[in-house]
Write an enzyme that holds these catalytic residues in place. Structure first.
Site, PDB file in Angstrom:
ATOM      1  N   GLN A   1       0.794   7.541  -1.635  1.00 32.86           N
ATOM      2  CA  GLN A   1      -0.296   7.150  -2.527  1.00 32.86           C
ATOM      3  C   GLN A   1      -1.515   8.039  -2.325  1.00 32.86           C
ATOM      4  OE1 GLN A   1       0.699   2.488  -1.989  1.00 32.86           O
ATOM      5  NE2 GLN A   1      -1.126   2.815  -3.217  1.00 32.86           N
TER       6      GLN A   1
ATOM      7  N   ARG B   1      -2.040  -4.705  -3.469  1.00 31.81           N
ATOM      8  CA  ARG B   1      -2.601  -4.840  -4.806  1.00 31.81           C
ATOM      9  C   ARG B   1      -4.028  -5.396  -4.789  1.00 31.81           C
ATOM     10  NH1 ARG B   1       0.810  -5.205 -10.149  1.00 31.81           N
ATOM     11  NH2 ARG B   1      -0.850  -4.644 -11.543  1.00 31.81           N
ATOM     12  N   CYS B   2      -4.846  -4.823  -3.907  1.00 33.71           N
ATOM     13  CA  CYS B   2      -6.251  -5.215  -3.923  1.00 33.71           C
ATOM     14  C   CYS B   2      -7.037  -4.133  -3.218  1.00 33.71           C
ATOM     15  CB  CYS B   2      -6.470  -6.542  -3.201  1.00 33.71           C
ATOM     16  SG  CYS B   2      -6.193  -6.493  -1.438  1.00 33.71           S
TER      17      CYS B   2
ATOM     18  N   GLU C   1      -5.993  -4.340  -9.887  1.00 31.82           N
ATOM     19  CA  GLU C   1      -5.841  -5.305  -8.806  1.00 31.82           C
ATOM     20  C   GLU C   1      -6.509  -6.643  -9.088  1.00 31.82           C
ATOM     21  OE1 GLU C   1      -7.419  -2.611  -5.983  1.00 31.82           O
ATOM     22  OE2 GLU C   1      -5.469  -1.761  -5.508  1.00 31.82           O
TER      23      GLU C   1
END
Lengths: 808, 164
Positions: free
Chosen positions: A239, A386-387, A762
């Protein structure tokens, strides 16, 4: 010359910001022609596989690889002893700690990497893994962080002085040999004073359980050392490809210009693919040693057990208010279980991420937060699933505390929120724990949401349901889940955000081709977010060339400008801003070229959709396509040929997306089953680049929230065995369990972002988790429940009902 | 190592013949031996469906099938459903309705959906959700996948009606 095309048609032809542009990525994905890391096949490529520890805490007495090495097709078996001369048996973590690459004398969690087998194919590698004999001496196991803080058992001997002293960690003094750090924000004494003297105080302890991002594609890499040219190419599920290049250079000693890191298509990330894992290091070493490419791809069990858990926060809160519900103070203490090594992926100065956003959407004058990080015999990780960094934990905490306070006050939870929201006229708002919220309009969003679901009607129906239940007419209760979340994303300003010393700016480089098409390269990398589609839309609007004529390229460190990658909803806030700014540089040069071509002064032309026009004479213009050609074809006095630009964007602040969610569910008291009748999600992510993609992100984030709230966890037994290591036990919802969602929006642009965008990927996860959880808790409020821990699977819900005496 | 078997199979209409260990998993045969990389590996335990292919008319998760079990079979993967000049209706529908994000589940998802629509050409939303429950997607939340499949069903049915 008469322009027969209307302005509106010219805008539409660009496919710029705000339109529901179809994704350019989809042609290859729908035809099975994506290029993921496991699709890479190089001549002579070998396969790596790990021998892993079955124990959660054990000393290694011996490793015997002779039988494995005797197997036909096995090239090598690496252990810590082989890596030690290279200094690679340990590696630095993103959190300022270090982590064993291969077990150095002991193991600290089940599944830890002990030896790395290199073989001609993956079957031989797997056979060889079985043949490596490791003798262990088991040690006492600590899986509870509170026990760990009291225990005499030392997990990390390397962090204790010979005289038993405790040297400071990366984040200051340590209180105990299993303690990692204490991190504080806000005013401790002032908060205590306020809470001690308050009319009403609500207290609650909540466990945000350990879970895992679990993208459908696991982590993997292919390392290829070209010994002739001294160049290392590393493909992988990264990522943050540039950060990986820098890390590989620092730990391997290979100069950074001789390393090329490529993130090909990535099959979902959700935070799992931010960190550096032993598999990457071992593959690089194996390729350097053998001189041929080496592939390593973890299987699902390895993924769930070893790379990147999320959450595992024990949070105790005190919230105080006046009798009429005005919140006066908030105190939060967290015991954070980081596992055997502190490998959390947070900006350096934030060992608990942005947990200090935990005052949420509310105007809370006084607050204090303290987080204690603790070592246990669990896998390392602590990524942001996912945040943005620890924001799900913060939002879950405050949104549960609000509900508990509402119970304490005997007030409606929607009204309690409304009277405590930060008002629109208070922005920019300086929160008690330090952040300056850039913008917001919470009341408008809240009222719109409650109206959309007929909130009063729902409460009336719920009250009737409770009556019916008590009268024996139904066995189903109704829960109404509310959440108003404020996120903090887009890390971040270089002045306070870095990872391993690398400032968290991001970048975009644009080259306009002579015929009026373009390529733009960014420091980010899509994992499904659709960057190739949306960043082209930003540029189309900024530079007036059609999105369809703009290629977006990411993930190759040899070609892309340096950037910190994609996670924490930072792509649009940071790289999106860089894209707009680079586009504006293009436009500035185009303006000079246009003025020259039109034989007027620079100030006498202005940009209009896809062209520069002479002010007051719109019939005199040069299109961007014409200007692009002129940039390569004409000798213009005082202007260099070509049309290119690069921007490195250091954001002045974070962005603060927010939203209002309502969930309505029926709960079968006898089976614990949940039926989600309705889920309404209003998101305000500022300026909307592509509504279709935003909606898709919201659907996906809500579904991951549903998973976490209703069943997904990484659970351990007392021996440190992972109980949820396969998809049989680890809950991933299917189409059958997932409802249809209603999406809605308001638009409050970010005042400091060049296009006003805030990021959205997110938000639905951050807001969704407390919303589902609040609905479950709310269903039982009439029967005396204050709080029950997630995940709310059928068994736990049944148990809650049973403990409340609802089974007669 | 175990003795190799002579295997023959038809993959996307092409005859394939080779020697393989019987324990070789079909997904590896496809991906590594035949370079058909559309089907993906997500779990190796039959749960996620990323490896879904059609074998002799049935949806099968190729990660838990030995190549020996597929001897003599007719196999269709995503690569056999459409081509760049003529996409399958489902491929078009997934693009049109944003039925994918990272794309990793998509080949298995579309391959399964193509079978589902053969088994039931006029599925309700509930039947689509049930019929697709063997395929996991981590990105989309399924809403747009369901929408894509229902739209494709409609498209296929109106094409059929027009032909009659």
């Amino acid at each position: 010359m008469k322009d027969e095309v209307t302005r509106e048609e010219r805008v539409d032809a660009l496919g710029g910001m705000g339109c529901k542009r179809k994704r350019v990525e989809d042609a290859r994905f729908t035809q099975g022609k994506g290029n993921y890391v496991d699709d890479i096949k190089l001549p002579g490529m070998l396969f790596g596989d790990f021998v892993r520890s079955p124990y959660a805490h054990a000393r290694i007495k011996s490793i015997d690889a002779s039988a494995a090495l005797a197997l036909d097709g096995v090239i090598a078996v690496l252990t810590a002893d082989d890596l030690r001369p290279l200094g690679l048996h340990w590696m630095p973590t993103l959190a300022g700690d270090k982590q064993m690459v291969l077990a150095d004398g002991k193991v600290l969690f089940q599944g830890q990497e002990v030896a790395y087998v290199v073989a001609k194919d993956r079957y031989i590698a797997a056979d060889a893994v079985e043949l490596v004999e490791v003798e262990y001496e088991d040690l006492p196991v600590l899986v509870d962080p509170f026990e760990a803080m009291k225990s005499d058992v030392v997990l990390r001997e390397d962090l204790v002085g010979e005289d038993g002293s405790l040297p400071d960690g990366a984040h200051g003094p340590r209180k105990h040999h299993n303690h990692i750090f204490t991190w504080e924000a806000g005013e401790k004494e002032a908060t205590k004073q306020v809470i001690d003297n308050a009319d009403v105080v609500a207290t609650e302890t909540m466990y945000y359980h350990r879970t895992h991002p679990c993208p459908l594609e696991t982590c993997g890499c292919v390392a290829s050392m070209d010994k002739v040219n001294g160049k290392l190419t590393l493909w992988g599920t990264f990522q943050a490809p540039h950060a990986i290049r820098t890390v590989v250079s620092l730990i391997s000693g290979i100069e950074e210009h001789n390393i090329r890191v490529i993130s090909p298509d990535i099959g979902g990330g959700f935070g799992n693919k931010v960190g550096a894992y032993p598999g990457y290091v071992c593959s690089v070493v194996a390729s350097i040693v053998t001189g041929v490419p080496v592939k390593w791809v973890e299987d699902r069990m390895e993924n769930l057990m070893t790379t990147a858990f999320a959450r595992d926060y024990w949070m105790t809160g005190k919230i105080s208010a006046t009798k009429d519900g005005k919140i006066t103070g908030l105190d939060c203490h967290v015991t954070a279980d980081h596992g055997g090594f502190d490998a959390c992926a947070d900006p350096t100065k934030f060992p608990a991420g942005f947990m200090n956003i935990c005052t949420g959407s509310y105007d809370i004058p006084t607050a204090y937060l303290a987080v204690d990080g603790v070592y246990t015999n669990k896998a390392p990780g602590g990524v942001s699933y996912r945040c943005s960094f620890r924001v799900t934990e913060a939002v879950y905490f405050i949104e549960r505390m609000i509900e508990v306070l509402a119970i304490e006050l005997d007030m409606d939870a929607a009204e309690l929120r409304r009277i405590n929201f930060i008002r629109k006229d208070q922005f920019p708002y300086k929160a008690a724990l330090g952040w300056e919220y850039d913008s917001g309009d919470y009341h408008t969003a809240w009222d719109k949401a409650l109206k959309a679901v007929d909130y009063d009607g729902l409460r009336a129906e719920q009250a009737q349901r409770v009556e019916d239940f008590k009268a024996g007419k139904t066995r189903k209760l109704m829960g109404i889940g509310l959440t108003h979340f404020t996120e903090i994303v887009g890390a971040g300003p270089v002045k306070n955000c870095d990872i391993l010393g690398l400032g968290m700016f991001d970048s975009c480089e644009i080259r306009i081709h002579p015929t009026g098409s373009a390529i733009a390269r960014l420091g980010t990398i899509s994992q499904g977010q659709g960057h190739a589609t949306t960043f082209a839309q930003i540029l189309a609007t900024e530079i007036g060339l059609p999105a369809d004529s703009i290629t977006i390229e990411e993930g190759d460190t040899d070609t892309a400008p340096y950037g910190l990658g994609t996670y924490g909803s930072r792509s649009t806030p940071v790289a999106g801003a860089a894209t707009a700014m680079a586009g504006r540089k293009i436009r500035a040069k185009a303006q000079m070229i246009a003025a020259y071509l039109l034989e007027v002064h620079d100030d006498d032309v202005e940009f209009d959709v896809d062209r520069f026009v002479v002010k007051g004479a719109p019939e005199k213009f040069k299109t961007m396509k014409e200007i692009a050609f002129a940039a390569y074809n004409q000798a213009i006095p005082g202007i260099e040929p070509g049309l290119e630009a690069v921007s490195y964007y250091d954001p002045p602040n974070m962005t603060y997306p927010f939203g209002a969610y309502v969930c309505v569910m029926d709960i079968d008291v006898d089976t614990g089953e949940v039926d989600i009748r309705r889920f309404y999600a209003l998101d305000d992510c500022g300026t909307r680049i592509n509504p279709m993609i935003i909606e898709g992100q919201v659907h996906g984030g809500l579904t991951e929230a549903l998973a976490v709230a209703l069943g997904q966890e990484i659970a351990y037994d007392d021996m440190g065995n992972v109980k949820t290591g396969t998809l049989m036990d680890f809950f991933l919802p299917t189409a059958w369990e997932v409802p249809n969602y209603e999406t809605d929006h308001t638009v409050t642009p970010s005042p400091h972002h060049p296009i006003g965008a805030k990021g959205v990927g997110e938000s639905p996860h951050v807001g969704g988790v407390p919303c589902f959880s609040n609905a479950v808790n709310d269903a039982f409020r009439a029967f005396g429940l204050r709080h029950t821990h997630m995940p709310h699977d059928h068994w736990r819900i049944w148990k809650t009902a049973n403990q409340l005496g609802l089974h007669g | 190592m175990s003795k190799k078997m002579h295997i023959q199979m038809t993959v996307n209409g092409e005859e394939q013949e080779f020697l393989a260990e019987p324990r070789e998993l079909l997904i590896h045969t496809l991906r590594e031996r035949l370079n058909i990389t559309g089907p993906h590996i997500g779990c190796e335990t039959s749960h996620c469906g990323a490896c879904t292919v059609t074998i002799n008319g049935k949806s099968v998760k190729s990660c838990t099938m030995f190549v020996a079990q597929a001897n003599g079979a007719e196999v269709t993967t995503i690569e056999g459903l459409g081509n760049p000049d003529s996409l399958h209706v489902l491929q078009e529908a997934f693009k049109e309705h944003h039925g994918l994000q990272c794309g990793f589940c998509t080949p298995g998802m579309i391959t399964r959906a193509s079978k589902l629509l053969e088994e039931n050409p006029t599925p309700s939303e509930e039947e689509v959700r049930f019929g697709m429950a063997g395929n996991i997607c981590r990105c989309t939340g399924y809403q747009n996948i369901v929408k894509s499949i229902l739209a494709a069903a409609e498209e296929l049915n109106s094409a059929k009606e027009a032909a009659q």
